[in-house]
Design an enzyme around this catalytic site. Structure first.
Site, mmCIF file in Angstrom:
data_model
loop_
_atom_site.group_PDB
_atom_site.id
_atom_site.type_symbol
_atom_site.label_atom_id
_atom_site.label_comp_id
_atom_site.label_asym_id
_atom_site.label_seq_id
_atom_site.Cartn_x
_atom_site.Cartn_y
_atom_site.Cartn_z
ATOM 1 N N CYS A 45 11.054 5.497 -0.461
ATOM 2 C CA CYS A 45 10.655 4.663 0.674
ATOM 3 C C CYS A 45 11.094 5.296 1.986
ATOM 4 C CB CYS A 45 11.285 3.280 0.539
ATOM 5 S SG CYS A 45 10.678 2.127 1.782
ATOM 6 N N CYS B 116 15.851 -1.007 4.201
ATOM 7 C CA CYS B 116 16.251 -2.425 4.220
ATOM 8 C C CYS B 116 17.564 -2.575 3.439
ATOM 9 C CB CYS B 116 15.174 -3.298 3.587
ATOM 10 S SG CYS B 116 13.540 -2.995 4.300
ATOM 11 N N CYS C 239 17.515 -4.211 -0.133
ATOM 12 C CA CYS C 239 16.446 -3.795 -1.054
ATOM 13 C C CYS C 239 16.890 -3.820 -2.528
ATOM 14 C CB CYS C 239 15.962 -2.389 -0.705
ATOM 15 S SG CYS C 239 14.581 -1.877 -1.749
HETATM 16 C C1 LIG Z 1 10.839 -3.838 -3.172
HETATM 17 S S1 LIG Z 1 9.568 -4.155 -2.007
HETATM 18 C C2 LIG Z 1 8.422 -2.831 -2.269
HETATM 19 C C3 LIG Z 1 7.203 -2.867 -1.385
HETATM 20 C C4 LIG Z 1 7.397 -2.485 0.067
HETATM 21 N N1 LIG Z 1 8.263 -1.394 0.262
HETATM 22 C C5 LIG Z 1 7.818 -3.682 0.878
HETATM 23 O O1 LIG Z 1 8.955 -3.737 1.335
HETATM 24 O O2 LIG Z 1 6.982 -4.576 1.021
HETATM 25 C C6 LIG Z 1 8.681 -5.546 -2.693
HETATM 26 C C7 LIG Z 1 9.058 -6.891 -2.070
HETATM 27 O O3 LIG Z 1 10.369 -7.216 -2.470
HETATM 28 C C8 LIG Z 1 11.037 -7.776 -1.354
HETATM 29 N N2 LIG Z 1 12.477 -7.613 -1.537
HETATM 30 C C9 LIG Z 1 13.180 -6.472 -1.461
HETATM 31 N N3 LIG Z 1 14.483 -6.703 -1.677
HETATM 32 C C10 LIG Z 1 14.629 -8.024 -1.913
HETATM 33 C C11 LIG Z 1 15.718 -8.874 -2.204
HETATM 34 N N4 LIG Z 1 16.955 -8.414 -2.299
HETATM 35 N N5 LIG Z 1 15.491 -10.196 -2.397
HETATM 36 C C12 LIG Z 1 14.224 -10.701 -2.306
HETATM 37 N N6 LIG Z 1 13.148 -9.939 -2.039
HETATM 38 C C13 LIG Z 1 13.341 -8.620 -1.838
HETATM 39 C C14 LIG Z 1 10.468 -6.995 -0.195
HETATM 40 O O4 LIG Z 1 10.679 -7.628 1.039
HETATM 41 C C15 LIG Z 1 9.013 -6.912 -0.564
HETATM 42 O O5 LIG Z 1 8.306 -8.037 -0.102
HETATM 43 S S1 SF4 Z 2 12.212 -3.549 0.718
HETATM 44 FE FE1 SF4 Z 2 12.929 -1.613 -0.160
HETATM 45 S S2 SF4 Z 2 11.083 -0.582 -0.749
HETATM 46 FE FE2 SF4 Z 2 10.450 -2.178 0.680
HETATM 47 S S3 SF4 Z 2 10.482 -1.253 2.731
HETATM 48 FE FE3 SF4 Z 2 12.488 -2.101 2.404
HETATM 49 S S4 SF4 Z 2 13.683 -0.398 1.598
HETATM 50 FE FE4 SF4 Z 2 11.574 0.116 1.320
#
Ligand SMILES: C[S@@+](CC[C@H](N)C(=O)[O-])C[C@H]1O[C@@H](n2cnc3c(N)ncnc32)[C@H](O)[C@@H]1O
Ligand code: SF4
Length: 354
Positions: free
Chosen positions: A76, A80, A83
């Site tokens: 990525c 975040c 994440c």
């Molecule tokens: C892992 S991300 C991958 C896709 C993309 N990078 C994004 O952020 O949309 C998929 C979804 O999981 C959410 N997400 C990530 N970490 C999370 C957490 N600790 N608790 C709840 N949702 C989470 C993200 O905000 C996103 O909507």
């Molecule tokens: S939630 Fe994780 S995978 Fe999605 S944009 Fe943020 S760092 Fe990248």
């Protein structure tokens, strides 16, 4: 290693011989186990009206993977802090192998595929993703093909080429204040996350793709009122997640993130929901709802079991098939239906106003 060098080394030849024999036995044994145990339980299987597999004694056996989230990459461009699907490997399957896996899933009953990551538009600048989206809609004729993305890498050209094959695009946005996005890490350098969000919302209208928003509620945005922006963007769904902790991903020793400082209480989450009660497209997802209601496939096409608060992988569907792999996935069908996992999936079924 080139084949000619392998031939030159007797030790390598022996290793090759042993691994071939091992593969033959493993494959024969897994087939035998499948035919003698009938996948998870029972012997022969049938499908009930509810979509469960039943054995000849009418007992439930394996789950049908109706809706699958395929995280084909972990890489990525954002950072975040909370994440829960991090860059623990940089592996991505070759395109033809990924297609083979998707075909297996379709043959096992998949109707809905959601591509996620990592950032799915990062690998080959969205071309890999576009080809999979096209394959799922055109060749496999799946009723619903969707993507969840941070939105930062999406270009109008992608919509021109692949938009016609995509039903739903969800873009994640946790705050309408740029400074908060910076604090969370949902940004790349000084680029505006919000400019992208509005741009993509317009492209979705233009190219007839249903537009969704995902927000993770955490300590940095829990007091925010997002009503005005959400009403303006008017997504078909606004998914509001309570920040979830997964051991090995965003908590614990081997984790690449420390999500503890982002975690909010159930009461704080409820207060956020109450503040937005006028927003009709809001779909809340508490920690309890999220944990087992997603059927997650990782970059090796292994199902991930989140029941123990961490992601335990099954074997790959490419090695043992879908039914064998899914037995270990921990997917809770009842929770999937409870969180409203089955709704209108295809843009063909949606009464869109554009
Ligand atoms: C892992 S991300 C991958 C896709 C993309 N990078 C994004 O952020 O949309 C998929 C979804 O999981 C959410 N997400 C990530 N970490 C999370 C957490 N600790 N608790 C709840 N949702 C989470 C993200 O905000 C996103 O909507
Ligand atoms: S939630 Fe994780 S995978 Fe999605 S944009 Fe943020 S760092 Fe990248």
């Amino acid at each position: 290693m080139p084949f000619s060098s392998a031939i030159a080394s007797p030790k390598l030849l022996l290793q090759l011989f042993i691994s071939t024999i091992y593969c033959i036995f493993e494959s024969a044994f897994s087939k035998l186990r499948y035919w003698t145990t009938g996948a998870c339980k029972g012997t022969k299987s049938f499908v009930s009206a509810a979509g469960h597999k039943l054995n000849e004694n009418n007992e439930e056996t394996a789950t049908i993977p109706t809706s699958v989230n395929y995280h084909f990459t972990r890489k990525c461009n954002y950072k975040c802090g909370f994440c829960f699907h991090t860059a623990k490997t940089s592996f991505v399957l070759p395109l033809e192998e990924a297609k083979r896996g998707l075909k297996l899933l379709k043959e096992s009953g998949m109707e809905k595929i959601n591509f996620s990551g990592g950032e799915p538009f990062l690998h080959e600048r969205g071309e890999f993703l576009g080809k999979l989206v096209q394959y799922c809609k055109q060749d496999l004729q799946l009723p619903s093909v969707s993507i969840v993305s941070n939105g930062s890498m999406i270009k109008e050209k992608w919509f021109q080429k692949y938009g016609v094959y995509l039903d739903i695009l969800a873009v994640s946005c946790d705050s309408f204040d740029e400074a908060t996005n910076q604090l969370i890490g949902r940004t790349q350098g000084r680029k505006s996350h919000l400019d992208n969000l509005y741009k993509i919302c317009n492209w979705c209208q233009e190219y007839k793709v249903a537009f969704k928003i995902n927000s993770v509620i955490n300590t940095f945005n829990t007091d925010e009122d997002m009503t005005e922006h959400i009403n303006q963007l008017n997504p078909v769904r606004w998914k509001v997640f309570q920040c979830l902790v997964i051991d090995g991903e965003n908590a614990g020793e081997s984790a690449l993130r420390e999500a503890e400082r982002f975690v909010i209480s159930d009461q704080q989450f409820q207060e956020f929901l109450d503040r937005h009660s006028s927003v009709s497209c809001l779909v809340p997802e508490s920690n309890e709802k999220m944990r087992n209601s997603y059927l997650i496939l990782d970059e090796y096409m292994r199902f991930l079991d989140c029941r123990e608060g961490r992601k335990d992988p099954s074997k790959s569907i490419l090695d043992v098939g879908v039914e064998q792999a899914i037995c270990f996935s921990g997917f809770d069908e009842k929770m999937f239906l409870k969180r409203g996992g089955k709704y209108v999936w295809s843009k063909a079924d949606m009464k869109l106003e554009w």
